[in-house]
Each structure stands twice: as C-alpha cells, then as structure tokens.
Design a protein around this motif. Structure first.
Motif, PDB file in Angstrom:
ATOM      1  N   LEU A 106      33.378  31.623  57.632  1.00 22.58           N
ATOM      2  CA  LEU A 106      34.302  30.999  56.697  1.00 22.58           C
ATOM      3  C   LEU A 106      35.676  31.644  56.791  1.00 22.58           C
ATOM      4  CD1 LEU A 106      32.092  30.775  53.461  1.00 22.58           C
ATOM      5  CD2 LEU A 106      32.393  29.040  55.239  1.00 22.58           C
ATOM      6  N   GLN A 107      36.704  30.812  56.874  1.00 19.23           N
ATOM      7  CA  GLN A 107      38.083  31.253  56.702  1.00 19.23           C
ATOM      8  C   GLN A 107      38.444  31.066  55.226  1.00 19.23           C
ATOM      9  OE1 GLN A 107      40.244  30.035  60.954  1.00 19.23           O
ATOM     10  NE2 GLN A 107      40.680  28.832  59.147  1.00 19.23           N
ATOM     11  N   VAL A 108      38.709  32.149  54.517  1.00 22.88           N
ATOM     12  CA  VAL A 108      39.116  32.090  53.121  1.00 22.88           C
ATOM     13  C   VAL A 108      40.553  32.596  53.025  1.00 22.88           C
ATOM     14  CG1 VAL A 108      38.713  33.010  50.804  1.00 22.88           C
ATOM     15  CG2 VAL A 108      36.775  32.285  52.223  1.00 22.88           C
ATOM     16  N   HIS A 109      41.391  31.832  52.336  1.00 27.40           N
ATOM     17  CA  HIS A 109      42.830  32.078  52.368  1.00 27.40           C
ATOM     18  C   HIS A 109      43.321  32.842  51.147  1.00 27.40           C
ATOM     19  CE1 HIS A 109      43.778  29.320  55.826  1.00 27.40           C
ATOM     20  NE2 HIS A 109      42.523  28.987  55.538  1.00 27.40           N
ATOM     21  N   PHE A 110      43.931  33.985  51.398  1.00 27.84           N
ATOM     22  CA  PHE A 110      44.512  34.833  50.368  1.00 27.84           C
ATOM     23  C   PHE A 110      45.939  34.350  50.125  1.00 27.84           C
ATOM     24  CE2 PHE A 110      40.797  37.001  51.392  1.00 27.84           C
ATOM     25  CZ  PHE A 110      40.593  38.093  50.575  1.00 27.84           C
ATOM     26  N   GLY A 111      46.068  33.446  49.179  1.00 25.36           N
ATOM     27  CA  GLY A 111      47.355  32.805  48.905  1.00 25.36           C
ATOM     28  C   GLY A 111      47.179  31.353  48.535  1.00 25.36           C
ATOM     29  N   ALA A 112      45.989  30.804  48.767  1.00 27.81           N
ATOM     30  CA  ALA A 112      45.642  29.465  48.289  1.00 27.81           C
ATOM     31  C   ALA A 112      45.059  29.612  46.886  1.00 27.81           C
ATOM     32  CB  ALA A 112      44.640  28.806  49.229  1.00 27.81           C
ATOM     33  N   ASP A 113      45.693  28.969  45.909  1.00 31.51           N
ATOM     34  CA  ASP A 113      45.355  29.189  44.498  1.00 31.51           C
ATOM     35  C   ASP A 113      44.840  27.889  43.881  1.00 31.51           C
ATOM     36  OD1 ASP A 113      45.152  30.183  41.962  1.00 31.51           O
ATOM     37  OD2 ASP A 113      47.308  30.262  41.578  1.00 31.51           O
ATOM     38  N   TYR A 114      43.696  27.953  43.217  1.00 29.22           N
ATOM     39  CA  TYR A 114      43.063  26.747  42.669  1.00 29.22           C
ATOM     40  C   TYR A 114      42.855  26.833  41.153  1.00 29.22           C
ATOM     41  CZ  TYR A 114      42.247  25.908  47.586  1.00 29.22           C
ATOM     42  OH  TYR A 114      42.447  25.713  48.943  1.00 29.22           O
ATOM     43  N   HIS A 115      43.641  27.654  40.462  1.00 29.85           N
ATOM     44  CA  HIS A 115      43.384  27.853  39.030  1.00 29.85           C
ATOM     45  C   HIS A 115      43.660  26.598  38.213  1.00 29.85           C
ATOM     46  CE1 HIS A 115      47.765  28.488  38.633  1.00 29.85           C
ATOM     47  NE2 HIS A 115      47.584  28.253  37.347  1.00 29.85           N
ATOM     48  N   THR A 116      44.482  25.667  38.718  1.00 33.97           N
ATOM     49  CA  THR A 116      44.727  24.402  38.016  1.00 33.97           C
ATOM     50  C   THR A 116      43.755  23.307  38.449  1.00 33.97           C
ATOM     51  OG1 THR A 116      46.290  23.542  39.675  1.00 33.97           O
ATOM     52  CG2 THR A 116      47.184  24.961  37.942  1.00 33.97           C
ATOM     53  N   GLY A 117      42.906  23.603  39.424  1.00 32.19           N
ATOM     54  CA  GLY A 117      42.028  22.583  40.008  1.00 32.19           C
ATOM     55  C   GLY A 117      42.605  21.986  41.264  1.00 32.19           C
ATOM     56  N   LYS A 118      43.941  22.042  41.384  1.00 35.80           N
ATOM     57  CA  LYS A 118      44.625  21.573  42.585  1.00 35.80           C
ATOM     58  C   LYS A 118      45.117  22.765  43.404  1.00 35.80           C
ATOM     59  CE  LYS A 118      44.342  17.129  41.796  1.00 35.80           C
ATOM     60  NZ  LYS A 118      43.555  16.250  42.705  1.00 35.80           N
ATOM     61  N   TYR A 119      45.432  22.507  44.671  1.00 38.23           N
ATOM     62  CA  TYR A 119      45.929  23.562  45.537  1.00 38.23           C
ATOM     63  C   TYR A 119      47.304  24.040  45.098  1.00 38.23           C
ATOM     64  CZ  TYR A 119      48.409  25.539  49.553  1.00 38.23           C
ATOM     65  OH  TYR A 119      49.173  26.331  50.358  1.00 38.23           O
ATOM     66  N   GLY A 120      47.483  25.345  45.122  1.00 39.15           N
ATOM     67  CA  GLY A 120      48.787  25.950  44.917  1.00 39.15           C
ATOM     68  C   GLY A 120      48.956  27.102  45.889  1.00 39.15           C
ATOM     69  N   TRP A 121      50.192  27.489  46.140  1.00 34.73           N
ATOM     70  CA  TRP A 121      50.492  28.553  47.098  1.00 34.73           C
ATOM     71  C   TRP A 121      51.118  29.725  46.361  1.00 34.73           C
ATOM     72  CZ3 TRP A 121      55.125  30.890  48.657  1.00 34.73           C
ATOM     73  CH2 TRP A 121      55.069  31.644  49.826  1.00 34.73           C
ATOM     74  N   THR A 122      50.678  30.935  46.673  1.00 35.80           N
ATOM     75  CA  THR A 122      51.222  32.107  46.001  1.00 35.80           C
ATOM     76  C   THR A 122      51.168  33.334  46.914  1.00 35.80           C
ATOM     77  OG1 THR A 122      51.045  33.539  44.042  1.00 35.80           O
ATOM     78  CG2 THR A 122      48.975  32.729  44.984  1.00 35.80           C
ATOM     79  N   THR A 123      52.085  34.253  46.676  1.00 34.93           N
ATOM     80  CA  THR A 123      52.029  35.570  47.322  1.00 34.93           C
ATOM     81  C   THR A 123      51.819  36.657  46.273  1.00 34.93           C
ATOM     82  OG1 THR A 123      54.456  35.792  47.202  1.00 34.93           O
ATOM     83  CG2 THR A 123      53.523  34.877  49.245  1.00 34.93           C
ATOM     84  N   ASN A 124      51.549  36.260  45.028  1.00 38.08           N
ATOM     85  CA  ASN A 124      51.336  37.215  43.949  1.00 38.08           C
ATOM     86  C   ASN A 124      49.947  37.828  44.053  1.00 38.08           C
ATOM     87  OD1 ASN A 124      50.137  37.637  40.994  1.00 38.08           O
ATOM     88  ND2 ASN A 124      52.349  38.027  40.923  1.00 38.08           N
TER      89      ASN A 124
END
Length: 364
Positions: A72-90
């Motif tokens: 599995l490729q899991v992305h550190f920066g793909a954010d799903y807290h709203t249910g939709k994809y978001g991008w973050t560097t936090n």
C-alpha cells in the motif's frame, strides 16, 4: 500478471496496480468487489490517494486475511477529515489523517509512506524541515512505515528529494502528453523528464506511474493534444518502457474498468505498440531513443532498445548498467550497419551510427 522487482527491498510488484482516485463514486460494495477482483488476478500494489474517504473501509475488508501479500502507498499529506480529499503539509493534520487511514484499512503498518504531492520546491523544503520527514523516519524506525516515497509532477522537485538519499519509490506522472509538453502537468522538457527516469533507475529508486492516460484526455481524439486517441494499452506500455518504472497505477472506477485493463496481459504486440507517437514528437524529442523497440526484429539479433537503455543508464551513473550490457548475447559491436533500424525508427534515431558510438563507449 507480470511482476518487477523493487530495487530497494526486492519486493515483487505487479506491473499493473490500482489507482484509487475515482473509486469512491462506485460505492462500498463495488469497491470491495473491485479490490477482490484485482487480488484474484495477481494485482498486489494499491495507491491509497483517493478523492474522498469512502474507499478505505472497503479496502480494509477486501484485504483482510491477505494484508501481508500486498503493498500500500499511503500519503502523508492527503487529508480526509471532511470526508473529501484535502492537501496539507501540517504535521498534526498529517498524523491524524494517517491514523484514520490505518484504522479504516485495518492495518498496523504502511509499506510505502509517501510525502504527498509536492510539486513546488518550497513545499518539499517545508516538509523536510517542519517535522513531517522526521515523523516518517521515526515511523520507519518503529516498523510502522517500511519504506519512504514521494509523489510529485515536477522533475526538479523529485531531483531535490533524490539528493537526500532517503527516497525508495517515486510516484510520478508519465504519459506521452506530459513528456511532449502537453497538459497542465507537462512540467519539464523531454530531456529533463527522461533524465529523471534514468537517474531513478541508476539510484535504484523505483517509479510508480500516475496519470498514465493523462486524466483520460489521451483516450479521446476530441481531447487528446495529438488530435488522435491512444489506447489504454499503448499508454500502459509507454510508461512501462521508461527507465525505473516498476508499476503503472491507472485509476479505475469499478470491476468493468479493471477487467478491461487486465486485457493488457493478453494483448498483442501491435495492440501495445505506441510508435505512432513518432508523428507527434516535438523537435527536442526527435532523434532520441525511447526504447520502444519498433525497430525489431534486428536482422543481426540485437535488442536495440535494451542496448540503448544500458548505454544511457551507464552515462547517467548506473554502476550496474555496464555489467548488464556485458552480459547481453548481442552487443553494439555485433551491428552490421544494415540500416533496418534506421528506416523503422519512428523517432528518427540514427541507430546504426549510435551502435558505433555505444561500441566505442563499452569497448564491444
């Protein structure tokens, strides 16, 4: 299914993996069935960057009992807290998102932890210094992350990441449109992009390919930048022929899409052949071998594409390329200069002349 060995780690990776960007629209039951179909057909590599959070739980159910057999490729920066994809560097947002993904997937480890979608050099420098990379390295020490990757559309950013020596796998957008200056992600010239692929292979860094169909635009004459549609099989083969490439990850929506793509493995050579691209190649791509082997069969028995690849890799610094070349049954010195390859090359490479150049370089 066909498999390629990942240089760092030695895992056998299916050359056709599964992209996940559009799967959420199919619904949980169809997602689970699609993953099951992939597993039945030997697919063992899955990218988890999704347009929403829907696929994660169905993936977890489908992979239960066989998790150790897949990657599995899991992305550190793909954010799903709203249910939709978001991008973050936090960093804190990344930690929460990754924990949520692991819970949904029902797994305690990540095969490839990816620094996610870093197209700008400034974004890469940020995650190198704000604790995100340090967090990944700590998880790797703990065995939670097995290997480290990077996803990007920008050659210069990937080159900078490669300089760290920490990257094992790069997810990069490879297709004829981007390589030939067409499209939003057509970043870097033909030479710059090919130099990146060669450097990855020379360093033993694998490439997993995203956007092999250019977001679908290449498959429709009305949207193709070439004014002519290519097929899925042509695009897959094009990507697989690039140095460093281990797997291609086309986005699928359901079992119907996947079943069609699996036809690649029983497709004829003519169905995979993308030599028509020679008609579209820009000036800076003409005269450069892309290893398509449209010049085959060689009357003297040379594998012209492979000879060219080892030559280019050796010049790019691949320490093993010369040894691989030396073990070929036929080398450049066996060329009889008949001109057959010169006439057939869709990219107008003077292969007979190049064989002499390669013979002089390797001494055989």
């Amino acid at each position: 299914m066909e498999y390629r060995k990942l240089p760092r780690g030695g895992q056998q990776i299916s050359v056709l993996g599964l992209g996940n960007s559009s799967m959420g629209q199919a619904g949980p039951a169809e997602i689970e069935a699609t993953v099951a179909l992939a597993l039945e057909n030997g697919v063992n590599f899955f990218d988890m960057a999704a347009a929403d959070g829907i696929p994660f739980a169905p993936f977890g159910r489908a992979l239960a009992g066989c998790r150790q057999k897949v990657f599995l490729q899991v992305h550190f920066g793909a954010d799903y807290h709203t249910g939709k994809y978001g991008w973050t560097t936090n960093l804190e947002q990344i930690k929460r998102s990754v924990d949520w993904q692991l819970t949904q997937l029902g797994t305690g480890y990540i095969d490839f932890g990816f620094l996610h979608c870093l197209d700008e050099l400034s974004d890469l420098e940020k995650v190198l210094s704000n604790g995100v990379l340090d967090h990944l390295l700590k998880l790797k020490e703990q065995g939670v992350v097995r290997q480290i990757g990077l996803s990007s559309h920008t050659p210069a950013t990937v080159q900078r990441a490669l300089d760290t020596g920490l990257i094992d796998l790069v997810m990069f957008s490879i297709n004829p449109a981007y390589d030939y200056h067409h499209g939003e992600y057509a970043i870097g010239g033909a030479d710059e992009r090919m130099d990146l692929y060669r450097r990855c292979e020379a360093m033993g860094v694998g490439i997993s390919v995203m956007k092999a169909f250019g977001g679908g635009q290449l498959l429709d004459a009305a949207t193709s930048p070439f004014g002519r549609a290519l097929t899925e099989f042509q695009c897959i083969q094009y990507a697989l022929d690039k140095p460093g490439v281990v797997t291609v990850l086309p986005g699928v929506r359901d079992r119907e899409d996947l079943s069609r793509l699996l036809g690649f493995f029983c497709a004829s050579a003519s169905e995979r052949d993308y030599s028509v691209l020679g008609e579209f190649a820009p000036q800076d791509a003409a005269g450069r071998c892309v290893y398509c082997n449209h010049c085959q069969p060689c009357p003297a028995g040379l594998d012209v594409g492979l000879i060219n690849k080892y030559y280019d890799l050796a010049r790019a610094g691949d320490a093993l390329a010369a040894d691989h070349y030396a073990h070929l049954d036929k080398r450049a010195g066996d060329c009889v200069a008949c001109g057959h390859c010169d006439l057939r090359c869709p990219f107008h490479v003077a292969q007979s002349q190049r064989m002499e150049e390669i013979r002089a370089y390797f001494g055989a």
